[in-house]
Motif scaffolding. Structure first.
Motif, PDB file in Angstrom:
ATOM      1  N   VAL A 219       0.847  -1.196   0.000  1.00  0.00           N
ATOM      2  CA  VAL A 219       0.000   0.000   0.000  1.00  0.00           C
ATOM      3  C   VAL A 219       0.879   1.242   0.000  1.00  0.00           C
ATOM      4  CG1 VAL A 219      -1.880  -1.178   1.194  1.00  0.00           C
ATOM      5  CG2 VAL A 219      -0.155   0.045   2.527  1.00  0.00           C
ATOM      6  N   VAL A 220       0.224   2.374  -0.304  1.00  0.00           N
ATOM      7  CA  VAL A 220       0.895   3.671  -0.256  1.00  0.00           C
ATOM      8  C   VAL A 220       0.224   4.516   0.818  1.00  0.00           C
ATOM      9  CG1 VAL A 220       1.464   5.768  -1.534  1.00  0.00           C
ATOM     10  CG2 VAL A 220       1.506   3.557  -2.694  1.00  0.00           C
ATOM     11  N   ILE A 221       1.002   5.119   1.699  1.00  0.00           N
ATOM     12  CA  ILE A 221       0.455   5.960   2.775  1.00  0.00           C
ATOM     13  C   ILE A 221      -0.011   7.290   2.181  1.00  0.00           C
ATOM     14  CG2 ILE A 221       0.920   7.096   4.971  1.00  0.00           C
ATOM     15  CD1 ILE A 221       0.954   4.025   5.046  1.00  0.00           C
ATOM     16  N   ASN A 222      -1.301   7.594   2.385  1.00  0.00           N
ATOM     17  CA  ASN A 222      -1.839   8.855   1.850  1.00  0.00           C
ATOM     18  C   ASN A 222      -2.780   9.549   2.830  1.00  0.00           C
ATOM     19  OD1 ASN A 222      -4.136   7.268   1.727  1.00  0.00           O
ATOM     20  ND2 ASN A 222      -4.774   8.002  -0.299  1.00  0.00           N
ATOM     21  N   ASP A 223      -2.766   9.102   4.116  1.00  0.00           N
ATOM     22  CA  ASP A 223      -3.680   9.703   5.090  1.00  0.00           C
ATOM     23  C   ASP A 223      -3.106   9.486   6.482  1.00  0.00           C
ATOM     24  OD1 ASP A 223      -5.877  11.080   5.963  1.00  0.00           O
ATOM     25  OD2 ASP A 223      -7.322   9.465   5.641  1.00  0.00           O
ATOM     26  N   ARG A 224      -3.661  10.206   7.473  1.00  0.00           N
ATOM     27  CA  ARG A 224      -3.223  10.071   8.861  1.00  0.00           C
ATOM     28  C   ARG A 224      -4.230   9.252   9.661  1.00  0.00           C
ATOM     29  NH1 ARG A 224       1.463  10.161   7.911  1.00  0.00           N
ATOM     30  NH2 ARG A 224       2.597  12.117   7.553  1.00  0.00           N
ATOM     31  N   GLY A 225      -3.716   8.469  10.627  1.00  0.00           N
ATOM     32  CA  GLY A 225      -4.522   7.598  11.441  1.00  0.00           C
ATOM     33  C   GLY A 225      -3.898   6.215  11.414  1.00  0.00           C
ATOM     34  N   PRO A 226      -4.445   5.262  12.145  1.00  0.00           N
ATOM     35  CA  PRO A 226      -5.480   5.433  13.185  1.00  0.00           C
ATOM     36  C   PRO A 226      -4.858   5.980  14.462  1.00  0.00           C
ATOM     37  CG  PRO A 226      -4.791   3.140  13.050  1.00  0.00           C
ATOM     38  CD  PRO A 226      -4.034   3.862  11.970  1.00  0.00           C
ATOM     39  N   PHE A 227      -5.702   6.358  15.409  1.00  0.00           N
ATOM     40  CA  PHE A 227      -5.205   6.986  16.628  1.00  0.00           C
ATOM     41  C   PHE A 227      -5.754   6.301  17.874  1.00  0.00           C
ATOM     42  CE2 PHE A 227      -5.448  10.249  13.298  1.00  0.00           C
ATOM     43  CZ  PHE A 227      -4.100  10.554  13.183  1.00  0.00           C
ATOM     44  N   GLY A 228      -6.034   5.013  17.789  1.00  0.00           N
ATOM     45  CA  GLY A 228      -6.578   4.292  18.931  1.00  0.00           C
ATOM     46  C   GLY A 228      -5.751   3.092  19.327  1.00  0.00           C
ATOM     47  N   GLY A 229      -4.442   3.096  19.014  1.00  0.00           N
ATOM     48  CA  GLY A 229      -3.582   1.988  19.376  1.00  0.00           C
ATOM     49  C   GLY A 229      -3.211   1.096  18.216  1.00  0.00           C
ATOM     50  N   ARG A 230      -4.017   1.077  17.147  1.00  0.00           N
ATOM     51  CA  ARG A 230      -3.681   0.300  15.962  1.00  0.00           C
ATOM     52  C   ARG A 230      -2.624   1.036  15.152  1.00  0.00           C
ATOM     53  NH1 ARG A 230     -10.076  -0.888  14.907  1.00  0.00           N
ATOM     54  NH2 ARG A 230     -10.323  -2.338  16.660  1.00  0.00           N
ATOM     55  N   ILE A 231      -1.884   0.294  14.341  1.00  0.00           N
ATOM     56  CA  ILE A 231      -0.738   0.928  13.686  1.00  0.00           C
ATOM     57  C   ILE A 231      -1.023   1.366  12.257  1.00  0.00           C
ATOM     58  CG2 ILE A 231       0.901  -0.326  15.138  1.00  0.00           C
ATOM     59  CD1 ILE A 231       1.408  -2.214  12.755  1.00  0.00           C
ATOM     60  N   ILE A 232      -2.107   0.853  11.642  1.00  0.00           N
ATOM     61  CA  ILE A 232      -2.383   1.230  10.265  1.00  0.00           C
ATOM     62  C   ILE A 232      -3.861   1.016   9.968  1.00  0.00           C
ATOM     63  CG2 ILE A 232      -1.942  -1.052   9.219  1.00  0.00           C
ATOM     64  CD1 ILE A 232      -0.459   0.496   6.939  1.00  0.00           C
ATOM     65  N   ASP A 233      -4.420   1.892   9.151  1.00  0.00           N
ATOM     66  CA  ASP A 233      -5.779   1.753   8.620  1.00  0.00           C
ATOM     67  C   ASP A 233      -5.661   1.522   7.121  1.00  0.00           C
ATOM     68  OD1 ASP A 233      -7.852   1.723  10.411  1.00  0.00           O
ATOM     69  OD2 ASP A 233      -8.090   3.897  10.493  1.00  0.00           O
ATOM     70  N   LEU A 234      -6.162   0.380   6.660  1.00  0.00           N
ATOM     71  CA  LEU A 234      -6.079   0.046   5.243  1.00  0.00           C
ATOM     72  C   LEU A 234      -7.354   0.447   4.517  1.00  0.00           C
ATOM     73  CD1 LEU A 234      -4.618  -3.566   5.598  1.00  0.00           C
ATOM     74  CD2 LEU A 234      -3.348  -1.447   5.179  1.00  0.00           C
ATOM     75  N   SER A 235      -7.229   0.709   3.234  1.00  0.00           N
ATOM     76  CA  SER A 235      -8.435   0.867   2.426  1.00  0.00           C
ATOM     77  C   SER A 235      -9.160  -0.475   2.391  1.00  0.00           C
ATOM     78  CB  SER A 235      -8.086   1.309   1.007  1.00  0.00           C
ATOM     79  OG  SER A 235      -7.382   0.286   0.322  1.00  0.00           O
ATOM     80  N   VAL A 236     -10.451  -0.431   2.052  1.00  0.00           N
ATOM     81  CA  VAL A 236     -11.234  -1.674   2.007  1.00  0.00           C
ATOM     82  C   VAL A 236     -10.606  -2.671   1.046  1.00  0.00           C
ATOM     83  CG1 VAL A 236     -13.459  -2.650   1.315  1.00  0.00           C
ATOM     84  CG2 VAL A 236     -13.392  -0.552   2.672  1.00  0.00           C
ATOM     85  N   GLU A 237     -10.178  -2.198  -0.121  1.00  0.00           N
ATOM     86  CA  GLU A 237      -9.591  -3.093  -1.115  1.00  0.00           C
ATOM     87  C   GLU A 237      -8.312  -3.737  -0.595  1.00  0.00           C
ATOM     88  OE1 GLU A 237      -7.770  -2.925  -5.674  1.00  0.00           O
ATOM     89  OE2 GLU A 237      -9.048  -1.300  -4.919  1.00  0.00           O
ATOM     90  N   ALA A 238      -7.487  -2.961   0.115  1.00  0.00           N
ATOM     91  CA  ALA A 238      -6.230  -3.496   0.640  1.00  0.00           C
ATOM     92  C   ALA A 238      -6.486  -4.513   1.744  1.00  0.00           C
ATOM     93  CB  ALA A 238      -5.357  -2.356   1.148  1.00  0.00           C
ATOM     94  N   PHE A 239      -7.394  -4.216   2.673  1.00  0.00           N
ATOM     95  CA  PHE A 239      -7.668  -5.141   3.776  1.00  0.00           C
ATOM     96  C   PHE A 239      -8.207  -6.459   3.241  1.00  0.00           C
ATOM     97  CE2 PHE A 239      -9.813  -7.042   7.355  1.00  0.00           C
ATOM     98  CZ  PHE A 239      -9.038  -6.689   8.455  1.00  0.00           C
ATOM     99  N   ARG A 240      -9.053  -6.373   2.205  1.00  0.00           N
ATOM    100  CA  ARG A 240      -9.656  -7.580   1.645  1.00  0.00           C
ATOM    101  C   ARG A 240      -8.606  -8.519   1.058  1.00  0.00           C
ATOM    102  NH1 ARG A 240     -13.033  -5.271  -1.777  1.00  0.00           N
ATOM    103  NH2 ARG A 240     -14.881  -5.212  -0.441  1.00  0.00           N
ATOM    104  N   ARG A 241      -7.426  -7.976   0.662  1.00  0.00           N
ATOM    105  CA  ARG A 241      -6.366  -8.816   0.101  1.00  0.00           C
ATOM    106  C   ARG A 241      -5.741  -9.741   1.143  1.00  0.00           C
ATOM    107  NH1 ARG A 241      -3.996  -6.676  -4.740  1.00  0.00           N
ATOM    108  NH2 ARG A 241      -5.687  -5.655  -5.902  1.00  0.00           N
ATOM    109  N   ILE A 242      -5.824  -9.354   2.430  1.00  0.00           N
ATOM    110  CA  ILE A 242      -5.133 -10.155   3.444  1.00  0.00           C
ATOM    111  C   ILE A 242      -6.065 -10.777   4.475  1.00  0.00           C
ATOM    112  CG2 ILE A 242      -2.977  -8.838   3.203  1.00  0.00           C
ATOM    113  CD1 ILE A 242      -3.723  -7.354   5.788  1.00  0.00           C
ATOM    114  N   ALA A 243      -7.339 -10.338   4.529  1.00  0.00           N
ATOM    115  CA  ALA A 243      -8.271 -10.889   5.527  1.00  0.00           C
ATOM    116  C   ALA A 243      -9.693 -10.554   5.099  1.00  0.00           C
ATOM    117  CB  ALA A 243      -7.991 -10.315   6.912  1.00  0.00           C
TER     118      ALA A 243
END
Length: 256
Positions: A219-243
């Motif tokens: 993926v390419v980083i193009n936004d800020r977040g998440p801010f609740g302890g998680r280290i990355i927020d993926l786009s829907v398409e990207a997340f679907r590739r791994i889970a």
């Protein structure tokens, strides 16, 4: 001269003793003071009960004497042609069908292009975005003054939204790794395999590995977040590739 039926509201309910209006009242109304047939009935008008006495002979005459003239959409029970008898319960329900237009804003999106011509992480706005406007048309059913149903008939865009176009300098000089939880979000800016990270520069290319099944996505980083302890927020398409999206969160390793 025929002035129509009369109706009087009573406080004692439909079982009250029937009585004719006074001679004085009849004369003042321009009517003969002779005897008349009267009945006691209960009338429910738009949900409110009223006990009345009347000389009307049908449900239609009774409602007319009360100033109610039902149209084709209204409901009257029993039928307006029904003869009035003492103890009858007449129900009048006002029904209206209206068309209503609702103005709905269309939020503009952001389209991101990565370039090697800008310093890494620098953002340049090539075109400012603008929200649009859409009109939704509903058929609204109103019963006794209250909306009971809304049916969407159609939508039309009157002002198209214009997407913000931004150019981000690509960063290929930073290297590192990080382990933690990844999630996804549905309003990721841009298209395709993108992600949000709290501090990696925009344009950083990151490989995300699902530690549970070994699947990876870049993926390419193009936004800020998440801010609740998680280290990355993926786009829907990207997340679907791994889970599967139903999982919501997965344990990952980031490499850049």
């Amino acid at each position: 001269m025929d002035v129509g039926a009369w109706v009087m509201e009573v406080a004692d309910g439909p079982a009250a003793k029937l009585r004719n209006p006074s001679v004085e009242s009849l004369l003042s109304a321009g009517r003969s003071a002779g005897p008349s047939r009267t009945v006691a009935v209960r009338v429910t008008v738009m949900g409110k009960d009223r006990d009345v006495v009347t000389d009307a002979t049908t449900v239609r005459e009774l409602l007319s004497a009360m100033g109610i003239r039902p149209d084709a959409d209204d409901r009257v029970l029993p039928s307006p042609r029904t003869p009035l008898t003492s103890g009858l319960h007449v129900r009048y329900t006002s029904v209206e069908t209206r068309l209503r237009e609702v103005r709905v804003p269309i939020p503009h999106t952001t389209h991101t292009v990565y370039s090697d011509d800008l310093p890494p992480g620098e953002v340049r706005i090539a075109r400012a975005g603008r929200d649009g406007l859409m009109i939704e048309t509903y058929r609204v059913r109103v019963v006794n003054g209250e909306v009971v149903r809304r049916t969407l008939l159609g939508r039309r865009v009157v002002v198209p939204a214009i997407a913000t176009r931004r150019i981000v300098g690509r960063d290929t000089t930073i290297h590192g790794t990080q382990v933690g939880e990844a999630s996804y979000y549905t309003f990721a800016p841009g298209d395709g395999l993108t992600a949000a990270h709290p501090w990696l520069p925009f344009g950083t290319v990151v490989t995300v590995e699902n530690l549970e099944n070994g699947k990876t996505v870049t993926v390419v980083i193009n936004d800020r977040g998440p801010f609740g302890g998680r280290i990355i927020d993926l786009s829907v398409e990207a997340f679907r590739r791994i889970a599967p999206l139903s999982q919501g969160v997965c344990q990952v390793r980031l490499t850049w």
